[in-house]
Design an enzyme around this catalytic site. Sequence first.
Site, PDB file in Angstrom:
ATOM      1  N   SER A 148     -73.120 -22.770 -13.620  1.00  0.00           N
ATOM      2  CA  SER A 148     -73.923 -23.340 -11.910  1.00  0.00           C
ATOM      3  C   SER A 148     -75.098 -22.623 -12.058  1.00  0.00           C
ATOM      4  O   SER A 148     -75.521 -22.161 -12.531  1.00  0.00           O
ATOM      5  CB  SER A 148     -72.787 -23.715 -10.519  1.00  0.00           C
ATOM      6  OG  SER A 148     -73.665 -23.778  -9.541  1.00  0.00           O
ATOM      7  N   TYR A 161     -68.246 -19.337  -4.359  1.00  0.00           N
ATOM      8  CA  TYR A 161     -68.593 -19.434  -4.971  1.00  0.00           C
ATOM      9  C   TYR A 161     -69.672 -19.325  -6.120  1.00  0.00           C
ATOM     10  O   TYR A 161     -69.102 -18.761  -7.078  1.00  0.00           O
ATOM     11  CB  TYR A 161     -68.880 -21.134  -5.007  1.00  0.00           C
ATOM     12  CG  TYR A 161     -69.005 -22.198  -6.014  1.00  0.00           C
ATOM     13  CD1 TYR A 161     -68.186 -23.243  -6.298  1.00  0.00           C
ATOM     14  CD2 TYR A 161     -70.599 -22.734  -5.905  1.00  0.00           C
ATOM     15  CE1 TYR A 161     -68.471 -24.189  -6.788  1.00  0.00           C
ATOM     16  CE2 TYR A 161     -70.773 -23.548  -6.761  1.00  0.00           C
ATOM     17  CZ  TYR A 161     -69.791 -23.932  -8.006  1.00  0.00           C
ATOM     18  OH  TYR A 161     -69.886 -25.532  -8.650  1.00  0.00           O
TER      19      TYR A 161
HETATM   20  N1  LIG Z   1     -71.796 -31.386  -8.497  1.00  0.00           N
HETATM   21  C1  LIG Z   1     -72.630 -30.673  -9.090  1.00  0.00           C
HETATM   22  O1  LIG Z   1     -73.861 -30.742  -8.688  1.00  0.00           O
HETATM   23  C2  LIG Z   1     -71.896 -29.179  -9.782  1.00  0.00           C
HETATM   24  C3  LIG Z   1     -73.142 -28.236 -10.134  1.00  0.00           C
HETATM   25  C4  LIG Z   1     -72.527 -27.473 -10.617  1.00  0.00           C
HETATM   26  C5  LIG Z   1     -71.404 -26.771 -11.201  1.00  0.00           C
HETATM   27  N2  LIG Z   1     -70.602 -28.570 -10.697  1.00  0.00           N
HETATM   28  C6  LIG Z   1     -69.098 -27.463 -11.155  1.00  0.00           C
HETATM   29  O2  LIG Z   1     -69.116 -28.638 -11.834  1.00  0.00           O
HETATM   30  C7  LIG Z   1     -67.810 -28.937 -12.138  1.00  0.00           C
HETATM   31  C8  LIG Z   1     -66.992 -30.014 -11.309  1.00  0.00           C
HETATM   32  O3  LIG Z   1     -66.816 -30.875 -10.127  1.00  0.00           O
HETATM   33  P1  LIG Z   1     -67.489 -31.740  -9.831  1.00  0.00           P
HETATM   34  O4  LIG Z   1     -69.235 -32.099  -8.940  1.00  0.00           O
HETATM   35  O5  LIG Z   1     -66.988 -32.617 -10.493  1.00  0.00           O
HETATM   36  O6  LIG Z   1     -66.757 -31.686  -8.369  1.00  0.00           O
HETATM   37  P2  LIG Z   1     -65.225 -33.124  -7.978  1.00  0.00           P
HETATM   38  O7  LIG Z   1     -66.207 -34.320  -8.537  1.00  0.00           O
HETATM   39  O8  LIG Z   1     -65.279 -32.379  -6.939  1.00  0.00           O
HETATM   40  O9  LIG Z   1     -63.954 -32.963  -9.577  1.00  0.00           O
HETATM   41  C9  LIG Z   1     -63.857 -31.825  -9.430  1.00  0.00           C
HETATM   42  C10 LIG Z   1     -62.392 -31.468 -10.707  1.00  0.00           C
HETATM   43  O10 LIG Z   1     -61.807 -31.117 -10.332  1.00  0.00           O
HETATM   44  C11 LIG Z   1     -60.281 -31.249 -10.363  1.00  0.00           C
HETATM   45  N3  LIG Z   1     -59.536 -30.048  -9.628  1.00  0.00           N
HETATM   46  C12 LIG Z   1     -59.287 -29.368  -8.724  1.00  0.00           C
HETATM   47  N4  LIG Z   1     -59.318 -29.037  -7.990  1.00  0.00           N
HETATM   48  C13 LIG Z   1     -58.220 -28.447  -8.971  1.00  0.00           C
HETATM   49  C14 LIG Z   1     -57.140 -27.700  -8.916  1.00  0.00           C
HETATM   50  N5  LIG Z   1     -56.939 -26.971  -8.757  1.00  0.00           N
HETATM   51  N6  LIG Z   1     -56.161 -28.096  -9.868  1.00  0.00           N
HETATM   52  C15 LIG Z   1     -56.315 -28.746 -11.048  1.00  0.00           C
HETATM   53  N7  LIG Z   1     -57.994 -29.448 -11.543  1.00  0.00           N
HETATM   54  C16 LIG Z   1     -58.346 -29.023  -9.972  1.00  0.00           C
HETATM   55  C17 LIG Z   1     -60.293 -32.756  -9.894  1.00  0.00           C
HETATM   56  O11 LIG Z   1     -58.766 -33.296  -9.570  1.00  0.00           O
HETATM   57  P3  LIG Z   1     -58.348 -33.007  -8.150  1.00  0.00           P
HETATM   58  O12 LIG Z   1     -58.466 -32.666  -7.305  1.00  0.00           O
HETATM   59  O13 LIG Z   1     -57.356 -34.018  -7.721  1.00  0.00           O
HETATM   60  O14 LIG Z   1     -57.041 -32.440  -9.026  1.00  0.00           O
HETATM   61  C18 LIG Z   1     -61.005 -33.022  -9.744  1.00  0.00           C
HETATM   62  O15 LIG Z   1     -60.883 -33.864 -11.510  1.00  0.00           O
HETATM   63  C19 LIG Z   1     -66.749 -27.793 -10.903  1.00  0.00           C
HETATM   64  O16 LIG Z   1     -66.437 -27.137 -11.578  1.00  0.00           O
HETATM   65  C20 LIG Z   1     -68.345 -27.488 -10.102  1.00  0.00           C
HETATM   66  O17 LIG Z   1     -68.597 -25.762  -9.528  1.00  0.00           O
HETATM   67  C21 LIG Z   1     -71.138 -29.402 -10.117  1.00  0.00           C
END
Ligand SMILES: NC(=O)c1ccc[n+]([C@@H]2O[C@H](COP(=O)([O-])OP(=O)(O)OC[C@H]3O[C@@H](n4cnc5c(N)ncnc54)[C@H](OP(=O)(O)O)[C@@H]3O)[C@@H](O)[C@H]2O)c1
Length: 257
Positions: A148, A161
């Site tokens: 991130s 985080y």
């Molecule tokens: N969006 C951004 O701007 C951004 C920026 C930098 C980094 N990131 C990183 O990118 C990654 C994905 O983020 P996103 O934005 O796509 O978030 P998101 O839409 O909330 O998706 C998160 C995914 O992780 C799964 N998940 C969460 N907790 C879990 C658990 N305990 N066990 C198994 N699966 C779990 C969720 O499914 P369920 O809830 O159904 O389990 C979902 O499939 C993360 O590591 C986040 O920190 C995101």
Amino acid sequence: MAKDLFRLDGKTALVTGSSRGIGLALAKGLAQYGADVAISSRHEEELAQAKKEIETETGRKVWTFVVDMLETAKLDSFFQKVVETTGGVDILLNNAGINAQHPAEEFPYEVWQNIIGTNLNAVFVLSQAFCRHRKQVGKGGKIVNTGSLMSHMTRPKNPPYAASKGGILMLTKALGAEWAKYGITVNAIGPGFLKTKMTRHVSSDETFNKWMLARTPMNRWGEPEELVGAAVFLSSDASSFVTGQIVYVDGGILALL
Ligand SMILES: NC(=O)c1ccc[n+]([C@@H]2O[C@H](COP(=O)([O-])OP(=O)(O)OC[C@H]3O[C@@H](n4cnc5c(N)ncnc54)[C@H](OP(=O)(O)O)[C@@H]3O)[C@@H](O)[C@H]2O)c1
């Protein structure tokens, strides 16, 4: 004909947290480049929908696994199940992640533990299982972690985080350096601000949008699909001499003081 360095034909990737958002876009992206994909999250229904979407758009094989990244003690047997079902995992894309914001001095410890557990502890345990598997196979492997902007900088109210994503940066270097001898590369993607469920609370906030757009040289939100290029690069032969690196895909934020 020259080998296409970016193709993933014949490879199987496990992408965690791939029922929606970034994980779904990356699983689909790897499949578009020829990989079969194992997708996972805590909710079967969302996974079934994601499987249908990936299969329809790419024609590749997709397997679904319900797993909770917080159940660390069960992650090794989860990984073994993925290996048995798919026939072997060549690429591990550690993507599942969560966040929550509270003032640091009031941050509930339980929430701290959940964030560190999901974003960092699970990544380590799954990477260990992947390494042992690839050592047996004897053909190297690829780990791609999800960092991130907070692997590098932070904002108020995000201590776990930031600690987890800073941890991802150093874990990526540590494992990349240690497992080079097995032919396993370990790298990370560092996404900027992308519109997903995780960022819904800030993408709908006018003050945040104003600040973020002014802070981003490209002056816009990113799309999850814009991470596919970096993920394919780090999962394929194109990155054969790259390890311990984080590739930021952030519209230029980290270039601007
Ligand atoms: N969006 C951004 O701007 C951004 C920026 C930098 C980094 N990131 C990183 O990118 C990654 C994905 O983020 P996103 O934005 O796509 O978030 P998101 O839409 O909330 O998706 C998160 C995914 O992780 C799964 N998940 C969460 N907790 C879990 C658990 N305990 N066990 C198994 N699966 C779990 C969720 O499914 P369920 O809830 O159904 O389990 C979902 O499939 C993360 O590591 C986040 O920190 C995101």
